[in-house]
Each structure stands twice: as C-alpha cells, then as structure tokens.
Design an enzyme around this catalytic site. Structure first.
Site, PDB file in Angstrom:
ATOM      1  N   CYS A 173       0.775  -1.229  -0.052  1.00 48.00           N
ATOM      2  CA  CYS A 173      -0.174   0.056   0.060  1.00 48.00           C
ATOM      3  C   CYS A 173       0.799   1.145  -0.023  1.00 48.00           C
ATOM      4  CB  CYS A 173      -1.029   0.010   1.067  1.00 48.00           C
ATOM      5  SG  CYS A 173      -0.016  -0.541   2.800  1.00 48.00           S
TER       6      CYS A 173
HETATM    7  N1  LIG Z   1      -4.779  -4.281   4.854  1.00 47.22           N
HETATM    8  C1  LIG Z   1      -4.185  -3.353   3.983  1.00 47.22           C
HETATM    9  O1  LIG Z   1      -4.136  -2.153   3.806  1.00 47.22           O
HETATM   10  C2  LIG Z   1      -3.214  -4.223   3.010  1.00 47.22           C
HETATM   11  C3  LIG Z   1      -3.056  -5.539   3.022  1.00 47.22           C
HETATM   12  N2  LIG Z   1      -2.311  -5.956   2.252  1.00 47.22           N
HETATM   13  C4  LIG Z   1      -1.926  -7.637   2.337  1.00 47.22           C
HETATM   14  O2  LIG Z   1      -3.006  -8.379   2.015  1.00 47.22           O
HETATM   15  C5  LIG Z   1      -2.974  -9.477   2.738  1.00 47.22           C
HETATM   16  C6  LIG Z   1      -4.146  -9.397   3.499  1.00 47.22           C
HETATM   17  O3  LIG Z   1      -4.185  -8.465   4.426  1.00 47.22           O
HETATM   18  P1  LIG Z   1      -5.620  -7.895   5.329  1.00 47.22           P
HETATM   19  O4  LIG Z   1      -6.795  -8.297   4.655  1.00 47.22           O
HETATM   20  O5  LIG Z   1      -5.505  -6.681   5.946  1.00 47.22           O
HETATM   21  O6  LIG Z   1      -5.371  -9.122   6.613  1.00 47.22           O
HETATM   22  P2  LIG Z   1      -6.684  -9.447   7.665  1.00 47.22           P
HETATM   23  O7  LIG Z   1      -5.928  -9.861   8.880  1.00 47.22           O
HETATM   24  O8  LIG Z   1      -7.708  -8.532   7.519  1.00 47.22           O
HETATM   25  O9  LIG Z   1      -7.201 -10.930   6.833  1.00 47.22           O
HETATM   26  C7  LIG Z   1      -6.296 -12.050   6.599  1.00 47.22           C
HETATM   27  C8  LIG Z   1      -7.075 -13.068   6.097  1.00 47.22           C
HETATM   28  O10 LIG Z   1      -6.481 -14.386   6.055  1.00 47.22           O
HETATM   29  C9  LIG Z   1      -7.245 -15.427   6.753  1.00 47.22           C
HETATM   30  N3  LIG Z   1      -6.031 -16.658   7.002  1.00 47.22           N
HETATM   31  C10 LIG Z   1      -5.193 -16.396   8.023  1.00 47.22           C
HETATM   32  N4  LIG Z   1      -4.354 -17.573   7.891  1.00 47.22           N
HETATM   33  C11 LIG Z   1      -4.880 -18.191   6.973  1.00 47.22           C
HETATM   34  C12 LIG Z   1      -4.290 -19.457   6.312  1.00 47.22           C
HETATM   35  N5  LIG Z   1      -3.343 -20.201   6.785  1.00 47.22           N
HETATM   36  N6  LIG Z   1      -5.086 -19.969   5.106  1.00 47.22           N
HETATM   37  C13 LIG Z   1      -6.282 -19.274   4.723  1.00 47.22           C
HETATM   38  N7  LIG Z   1      -6.520 -18.008   5.137  1.00 47.22           N
HETATM   39  C14 LIG Z   1      -5.738 -17.478   6.233  1.00 47.22           C
HETATM   40  C15 LIG Z   1      -7.745 -14.754   7.623  1.00 47.22           C
HETATM   41  O11 LIG Z   1      -8.571 -15.626   8.332  1.00 47.22           O
HETATM   42  P3  LIG Z   1      -8.735 -16.441   9.600  1.00 47.22           P
HETATM   43  O12 LIG Z   1      -7.658 -15.856  10.601  1.00 47.22           O
HETATM   44  O13 LIG Z   1      -9.934 -16.399  10.385  1.00 47.22           O
HETATM   45  O14 LIG Z   1      -8.135 -17.809   9.151  1.00 47.22           O
HETATM   46  C16 LIG Z   1      -8.313 -13.618   7.033  1.00 47.22           C
HETATM   47  O15 LIG Z   1      -9.403 -13.832   6.282  1.00 47.22           O
HETATM   48  C17 LIG Z   1      -1.807  -9.397   3.639  1.00 47.22           C
HETATM   49  O16 LIG Z   1      -0.453  -9.892   3.230  1.00 47.22           O
HETATM   50  C18 LIG Z   1      -1.606  -7.805   3.782  1.00 47.22           C
HETATM   51  O17 LIG Z   1      -0.005  -7.576   4.094  1.00 47.22           O
HETATM   52  C19 LIG Z   1      -1.845  -5.591   0.949  1.00 47.22           C
HETATM   53  C20 LIG Z   1      -1.962  -4.200   0.881  1.00 47.22           C
HETATM   54  C21 LIG Z   1      -2.784  -3.439   1.813  1.00 47.22           C
HETATM   55  C1  LIG Z   2      -0.953   0.639   9.499  1.00 49.16           C
HETATM   56  C2  LIG Z   2      -0.240  -0.871   9.220  1.00 49.16           C
HETATM   57  O1  LIG Z   2       0.327  -1.595  10.121  1.00 49.16           O
HETATM   58  N1  LIG Z   2       0.082  -1.063   7.906  1.00 49.16           N
HETATM   59  C3  LIG Z   2       0.856  -1.962   7.434  1.00 49.16           C
HETATM   60  C4  LIG Z   2       1.208  -1.854   6.116  1.00 49.16           C
HETATM   61  C5  LIG Z   2      -0.220  -2.479   5.049  1.00 49.16           C
HETATM   62  C6  LIG Z   2       0.072  -3.865   4.719  1.00 49.16           C
HETATM   63  O2  LIG Z   2      -0.667  -4.780   4.797  1.00 49.16           O
HETATM   64  O3  LIG Z   2       0.970  -4.210   4.069  1.00 49.16           O
HETATM   65  P1  LIG Z   2       1.394  -4.650   2.574  1.00 49.16           P
HETATM   66  O4  LIG Z   2       1.099  -3.635   1.779  1.00 49.16           O
HETATM   67  O5  LIG Z   2       3.014  -5.002   2.734  1.00 49.16           O
HETATM   68  O6  LIG Z   2       0.794  -5.877   2.355  1.00 49.16           O
HETATM   69  C7  LIG Z   2       2.341  -2.283   8.172  1.00 49.16           C
HETATM   70  O7  LIG Z   2       2.868  -1.155   8.333  1.00 49.16           O
HETATM   71  O8  LIG Z   2       2.757  -3.198   8.138  1.00 49.16           O
END
Ligand SMILES: NC(=O)C1=CN([C@@H]2O[C@H](COP(=O)(O)OP(=O)(O)OC[C@H]3O[C@@H](n4cnc5c(N)ncnc54)[C@H](OP(=O)(O)O)[C@@H]3O)[C@@H](O)[C@H]2O)C=CC1
Ligand SMILES: CC(=O)N[C@@H](CCC(=O)OP(=O)(O)O)C(=O)O
Length: 346
Positions: A164
């Site tokens: 992000c």
């Molecule tokens: N949030 C953000 O702003 C951003 C996030 N990302 C990336 O996207 C990915 C997801 O982020 P985010 O949505 O924030 O994370 P969350 O913690 O909100 O969601 C993670 C999801 O993964 C599931 N999960 C966890 N372990 C497993 C497993 N072993 N097998 C299958 N499913 C699993 C969780 O469900 P449960 O634990 O119930 O199994 C949940 O549905 C991360 O890699 C993050 O770095 C990228 C850019 C921005």
């Molecule tokens: C506020 C906050 O904690 N932000 C996350 C970055 C967001 C994220 O999910 O990272 P990726 O884009 O690498 O998947 C962090 O700093 O680790």
C-alpha cells in the site's frame, strides 16, 4: 483453460483470506465483474469464522452472495475447478500456498509481500522468515498496473501486487525520476500516514480504539522501504510511516530535491504524460486529501514547488483499494487483456 470455463462462461475465482479487510473488498468488487465469478471463499483451517456466511463478517455484502467461508483444509482440492486465485493472506502463508495453485495451472494474484522482492536473502531481514519458495521470485511479475511491463504480465501466472505505501510512493515519484527531474543526491523523504485497517482485521492491542494515536513506527526498518527502492530502480529513499486514528486511507507527503532546470511546467507535463492513459491515477491541481479517495480505486497526486529548488508531492490512496483490492482487480483485468477498468462502476 479448464473445460468448465466454457460451461460457466465466466472465469472462476477463489479468494483465500476472504474474511480479511482486503478479502472482503475484493469480493465486493468481483461480484460486479462481468468476466469473473467468485466461486469459493477461504479462511484458515482453524478459523473461528469457518462456516459463516460472508455477510456475518461484512454487512455491506448482505444480499449480494450466498457464499460461505470455508476452511482451507485441502489447498490442492481448492485449486480444482478455478482459473484464478487471490491470496489475501499473510506473507508467509502466501509464500507457502502460491505453488500449490500454480501447480494446478491456476493464475495466482498475491496481495501479500511474499513475492515482491527479487532477492530471497532479504526475506529473513525484512519479513522475518526464510522464503519457502525462492525459486518463484524470478517468475513473479510485480504488477503496479501503471508501470508493469504488459507483455510480461500477459504471460505471468504469479502476479505480485505492490504494497500500500509503495503504491502511493511509487506513483508519485516514478514519473519524475524517469524524466530526470529529481536531484537524487538527496534521497526523497516519504512521510506517510495510514489508517488502522492497514494492519489487518486480527485483534491486536496496539490497534485498539483507545491505543491508537498519531505515531511514527518502523523508522529505518519498515519492509516497504526495500520494496520502494527496488521498484524505483535502486533509488534510496527515507521512509517514515505513521499510524493515524482513522479507518482507511494513506496520505503520503513526499519531499524531494529538484534537478537544475526542473520547473512546475515540466513536472506537470511529465505527470500528464505518465497518467493520461490510466484511469486510476488522477493528477490534481491542488493537494489531495484522504476523503477524495477513501472507498475509491484512485491514487490522487498533487504537488507544490518551492523557489528554493524542492518539491513536495502529496499522494493519497485508499489502502484497501488502490493499495490492495482494486489494484488486484486492475492487474487481473490487464492480465486477462481486458480494459483495466472492467467491472468498476466509478
Ligand atoms: N490491509 C491493507 O491495507 C493491505 C493489506 N495487504 C496485504 O494483504 C494481505 C491480507 O491483508 P488484510 O486483509 O489486511 O489481513 P487480515 O488480517 O484482515 O485478513 C487475513 C485473512 O487471511 C485469513 N487467513 C489467515 N491465515 C490463513 C491461512 N493459513 N489460510 C487461509 N486463510 C488464512 C484470515 O482469516 P482467519 O484468520 O480467520 O483464518 C483472514 O481472512 C496481507 O498480506 C497484507 O499484507 C496489502 C495491501 C494493503
Ligand atoms: C498501518 C499498518 O500497520 N500498515 C501495514 C502495512 C499495510 C500492509 O498490509 O502491508 P502490505 O502492503 O505490505 O501488504 C504495516 O505497516 O505493516
């Protein structure tokens, strides 16, 4: 392509990590997609949410789908009868799951950082784990849609989506660096504030309502610094991430030194040329604010030039959309040779 594709007419996609913040946004977008149908939603094998209807997790999905969250107990079986999988899972989980789906000829769109860096040696240092499949790093295509090599993307089966903060930072800096308008003897300084959804949905004391303030974190150590530097072609940057007391959005305020002769007109021309063909980057007259992009798939960019030879660029995105889910759909569209805005109603 699996035979069933012809029966369903749409490509079938699964979302792993579907109950997470990025996963639910992906589902919301894909439910409107004319060429792709989401056929399965997965969480971890031991998830407390397994078996739940998705609208129990996100009420905005009420009435939009009957899909339930399934535990991912057999990834090989999950890879049958789909053409596309989105991994909205933690980095280490994505690193482990991607080859299982690739083995079954499923195109993998990974939202984590598992395949963003070329050098496997960087993973222990910046991500805290040894990469389980370093051999895949060179196959992965890093798909910042506005800059990806489209010919390579169209051949790719493992598509790694940018982080992000790196999305907001690269879209602001890349046109100016490519045009030689910055004096890189001073590294660009990226001060960025993220909403709390950036940390994911899992409960953590540091993200609790009464704990979050406005604070810097990860100074000189955040894993997004090497990602930004690598994909800016090795340009060093100083990256200062902050956590703010709001739900979503990233505002990056970037200070850089201008090269001799770089003026406002040249900068405007360069941004205009870079993004005129790209629907999801809007170059603004003034400086963007978070509300301009929250719940929207855009990156908004504005800048000011000083009379002392510096530029301040402000770049704003919704971390869950242009920073994650909408960027993944944009990249998927490009992979499928569809217009990049297919399925978006904005
Ligand atoms: N949030 C953000 O702003 C951003 C996030 N990302 C990336 O996207 C990915 C997801 O982020 P985010 O949505 O924030 O994370 P969350 O913690 O909100 O969601 C993670 C999801 O993964 C599931 N999960 C966890 N372990 C497993 C497993 N072993 N097998 C299958 N499913 C699993 C969780 O469900 P449960 O634990 O119930 O199994 C949940 O549905 C991360 O890699 C993050 O770095 C990228 C850019 C921005
Ligand atoms: C506020 C906050 O904690 N932000 C996350 C970055 C967001 C994220 O999910 O990272 P990726 O884009 O690498 O998947 C962090 O700093 O680790």
């Amino acid at each position: 392509m699996h035979d069933d594709y012809y029966r369903y007419k749409k490509l079938r996609a699964a979302i792993v990590g579907a109950s997470g913040y990025a996963g639910t946004e992906l589902l919301r977008l894909l439910l409107d997609h004319p060429e792709v149908k989401v056929t399965a939603l997965y969480v971890s094998e031991q998830s407390v949410d397994a078996g739940k209807q998705i609208d129990e997790i996100d009420g905005r999905l009420c009435g939009r789908t009957d899909l339930k969250l399934q535990p991912l107990s057999d990834p090989e079986a999950a890879a049958e009868n789909i053409e596309i999988v989105f991994l909205a899972t933690e980095h280490e989980v994505s690193a482990r799951l991607a080859p299982v789906f690739l083995e079954k000829c499923v195109k993998v769109f990974d939202l984590s950082g598992a395949f963003r860096l070329a050098d496997p040696k960087l993973y222990p240092k910046h991500y805290g784990f040894e990469h389980a499949h370093p051999e895949l790093l060179e196959d992965a295509v890093y798909a910042l849609p506005e800059y990806v090599d489209e010919a390579r993307l169209r051949e790719a089966n493992l598509i790694s989506l940018p982080g992000c903060y790196p999305t907001a930072s690269q879209l602001a800096l890349r046109p100016l660096i490519d045009a030689g308008l910055l004096d890189l003897s001073m590294p660009p300084v990226i001060d960025a504030v993220s909403g709390v959804s950036g940390a994911g949905r899992k409960a953590k004391l540091s993200n609790a309502f009464c704990e979050v303030s406005l604070s810097a974190y990860g100074i000189f150590t955040h894993r997004h610094r090497p990602e930004i530097e690598e994909h800016l072609g090795g340009v060093p940057v100083i990256f200062n991430p902050h956590l703010g007391a709001f739900k979503r959005g990233i505002l990056a305020t970037i200070t850089a030194k201008l090269a001799p002769g770089a003026d406002e007109e040249a900068i405007e021309r360069v941004y205009e040329r870079a993004y005129t063909e790209h629907a999801f980057v809007r170059v603004r007259q003034g400086l963007p604010k978070l509300d301009d992009v929250v719940n929207q798939p855009y990156c908004d960019i504005g800048f000011k030039v000083s009379d002392t030879g510096y530029i301040v660029i402000v770049s704003a995105i919704d971390n869950l959309l242009k920073g994650a889910a909408s960027q993944a759909v944009q990249a998927m569209n490009m992979r499928l040779e569809l217009p990049e805005d297919t399925g978006f109603s904005v």
